[in-house]
Design a protein around this motif. Structure first.
Motif, mmCIF file in Angstrom:
data_model
loop_
_atom_site.group_PDB
_atom_site.id
_atom_site.type_symbol
_atom_site.label_atom_id
_atom_site.label_comp_id
_atom_site.label_asym_id
_atom_site.label_seq_id
_atom_site.Cartn_x
_atom_site.Cartn_y
_atom_site.Cartn_z
ATOM 1 N N ALA A 6 -3.003 -5.659 11.171
ATOM 2 C CA ALA A 6 -4.321 -5.277 10.997
ATOM 3 C C ALA A 6 -4.214 -4.378 9.835
ATOM 4 O O ALA A 6 -5.295 -4.020 8.764
ATOM 5 C CB ALA A 6 -4.716 -5.078 12.012
ATOM 6 N N LEU A 7 -3.766 -3.333 9.774
ATOM 7 C CA LEU A 7 -3.779 -1.636 8.193
ATOM 8 C C LEU A 7 -3.660 -2.590 7.483
ATOM 9 O O LEU A 7 -3.780 -1.997 6.604
ATOM 10 C CB LEU A 7 -2.206 -0.969 8.922
ATOM 11 C CG LEU A 7 -2.746 0.265 8.255
ATOM 12 C CD1 LEU A 7 -3.731 0.793 8.285
ATOM 13 C CD2 LEU A 7 -1.273 1.340 8.843
ATOM 14 N N ALA A 64 -7.837 3.212 18.332
ATOM 15 C CA ALA A 64 -7.178 2.773 17.184
ATOM 16 C C ALA A 64 -7.897 1.855 15.911
ATOM 17 O O ALA A 64 -8.384 1.842 15.617
ATOM 18 C CB ALA A 64 -6.039 1.507 17.735
ATOM 19 N N VAL A 65 -8.963 0.608 17.094
ATOM 20 C CA VAL A 65 -10.143 -0.255 16.523
ATOM 21 C C VAL A 65 -11.107 0.370 15.542
ATOM 22 O O VAL A 65 -11.290 0.309 14.801
ATOM 23 C CB VAL A 65 -10.303 -0.990 17.222
ATOM 24 C CG1 VAL A 65 -11.062 -1.379 16.477
ATOM 25 C CG2 VAL A 65 -9.181 -2.116 17.537
ATOM 26 N N VAL A 84 -8.670 -11.011 7.343
ATOM 27 C CA VAL A 84 -7.636 -10.964 7.863
ATOM 28 C C VAL A 84 -7.329 -9.835 9.272
ATOM 29 O O VAL A 84 -6.970 -10.260 10.124
ATOM 30 C CB VAL A 84 -6.156 -11.518 6.838
ATOM 31 C CG1 VAL A 84 -5.131 -11.642 7.810
ATOM 32 C CG2 VAL A 84 -6.356 -12.690 6.478
ATOM 33 N N GLY A 85 -7.911 -8.436 8.129
ATOM 34 C CA GLY A 85 -7.794 -7.264 9.228
ATOM 35 C C GLY A 85 -8.185 -7.545 10.838
ATOM 36 O O GLY A 85 -8.236 -7.420 11.432
ATOM 37 N N THR A 86 -9.820 -8.381 10.792
ATOM 38 C CA THR A 86 -10.806 -7.692 11.454
ATOM 39 C C THR A 86 -10.488 -8.832 12.285
ATOM 40 O O THR A 86 -10.719 -8.567 14.073
ATOM 41 C CB THR A 86 -11.900 -8.244 10.978
ATOM 42 O OG1 THR A 86 -12.474 -7.595 9.970
ATOM 43 C CG2 THR A 86 -12.997 -8.363 11.742
ATOM 44 N N ILE A 87 -9.867 -10.305 12.493
ATOM 45 C CA ILE A 87 -9.111 -10.670 12.806
ATOM 46 C C ILE A 87 -8.194 -10.544 13.947
ATOM 47 O O ILE A 87 -7.762 -10.510 14.961
ATOM 48 C CB ILE A 87 -8.356 -12.250 12.337
ATOM 49 C CG1 ILE A 87 -9.901 -12.672 11.765
ATOM 50 C CG2 ILE A 87 -7.791 -13.153 13.410
ATOM 51 C CD1 ILE A 87 -10.064 -14.060 10.569
ATOM 52 N N ALA A 88 -7.477 -9.772 13.245
ATOM 53 C CA ALA A 88 -6.041 -9.104 13.582
ATOM 54 C C ALA A 88 -6.556 -8.238 14.377
ATOM 55 O O ALA A 88 -5.573 -7.917 15.617
ATOM 56 C CB ALA A 88 -5.141 -8.727 12.766
ATOM 57 N N ALA A 89 -7.564 -7.321 14.181
ATOM 58 C CA ALA A 89 -7.279 -6.292 15.394
ATOM 59 C C ALA A 89 -8.315 -6.593 16.181
ATOM 60 O O ALA A 89 -7.939 -6.489 17.866
ATOM 61 C CB ALA A 89 -8.828 -5.351 14.595
#
Length: 300
Positions: free
Chosen positions: A59-60, A132-133, A114-119
């Motif tokens: 995500a990062l 963390a989110v 992509v980062g949002t979906i992973a988070a």
């Protein structure tokens, strides 16, 4: 057949440009800082969670890449005018390929998605804590606002502080929060790193000052005189290393504080030639060396 070859060639060019605009070397440094935050959490009693670290890191990286794309999009005009160095002036990918700047914006939106979906997936699986989110959201919001509206911080003289706070404090704090460690300790422990990141940004902005001024990008480097900038740079370096004995034995283990002093000569080198040196290598080297040395010392 010719049209198919042309399309394939253009696709390869677009993929190459997206790779360059993501700034792989900086993404690698992002991972190192993320690892520093995670190591601080482990040294503070947190438990290893490989799945959480992997999803949090994914995500990062996606969010960090999106910030780089946004910067390439916003700085298209100034990057076309500046004399690039290995550490300033953007990636140069759009100018070299002639591709439209909209490619950077579209790539940034896709990477942010992509980062949002992973988070969200990390939260759903219970491996990515809510703090963390929240920190990742801060990185995304203020990372984009460094370059684009409504804030456009880099265009108003606040970009250096914004970038330093995100990369020097919030990013390692995110690594700590992924393992549910003490974020407050990481924020205190990373004060020296934050200050060297700030000094590094003063140095990397310096070669772009004329191009930035020409397009109306009023960075701190375009606003202040060289003398004031040198005083600010020296002050940041002095505070960075002066804070080590204050933090030693508390938020920062004594061995980490002592190991950090090996970077002092490089920082002095950077300060000695600031505003006179076109390529900001010493400043970049000092920043990178400090995070690597500290990570190794935390492992001890």
């Amino acid at each position: 057949m010719a049209t198919r070859r042309l399309t394939a060639s253009r696709l390869r060019t677009m993929l190459w440009a997206c790779w360059k605009m993501s700034r792989p070397a900086q993404l690698l440094l992002v991972l190192v800082v993320y690892a520093l935050g995670a190591k601080i959490a482990l040294s503070s009693g947190a438990s290893v969670d490989a799945t959480g670290l992997a999803i949090g890191g994914t995500a990062l990286l996606a969010v960090a890449a999106s910030v780089h794309y946004a910067n390439e999009y916003a700085d298209h005009a100034t990057d076309a005018l500046t004399d690039r160095t290995p550490f300033s002036g953007g990636s140069g990918a759009l100018a070299r390929t002639g591709l439209p700047r909209s490619l950077a914006l579209h790539a940034g939106i896709a990477a942010l998605a992509v980062g949002t979906i992973a988070a969200v997936a990390g939260m759903a699986l219970g491996v990515l804590p809510h703090p963390a989110v929240a920190l990742l959201a801060v990185i995304a919001w203020f990372g984009w606002q460094y370059s684009v509206g409504p804030l456009r911080l880099a265009w108003r003289g606040w970009g250096e502080l914004d970038n330093a706070a995100l990369g020097g404090l919030v990013l390692p704090a995110y690594g700590t929060a992924v393992l549910d460690g003490p974020v407050w300790r990481t924020l205190l422990a990373c004060v020296p790193f934050f200050l060297l990141v700030f000094a590094n940004l003063l140095a990397t902005q310096w070669p772009d000052r004329h191009a930035d001024a020409a397009v109306g990008k009023r960075t701190l480097v375009t606003r202040w005189s060289p003398r004031r900038l040198r005083l600010l740079y020296v002050g940041a370096v002095c505070l960075a290393f002066g804070s080590l004995p204050v933090l030693a034995g508390g938020a920062l283990p004594a061995v980490v504080a002592a190991a950090s002093l090996v970077v002092l000569p490089v920082s002095v080198w950077g300060a000695a030639g600031y505003t006179e040196r076109r390529v900001p290598f010493p400043s970049v080297a000092a920043m990178v060396a400090l995070v690597v040395v500290q990570l190794l010392a935390w492992c001890v």
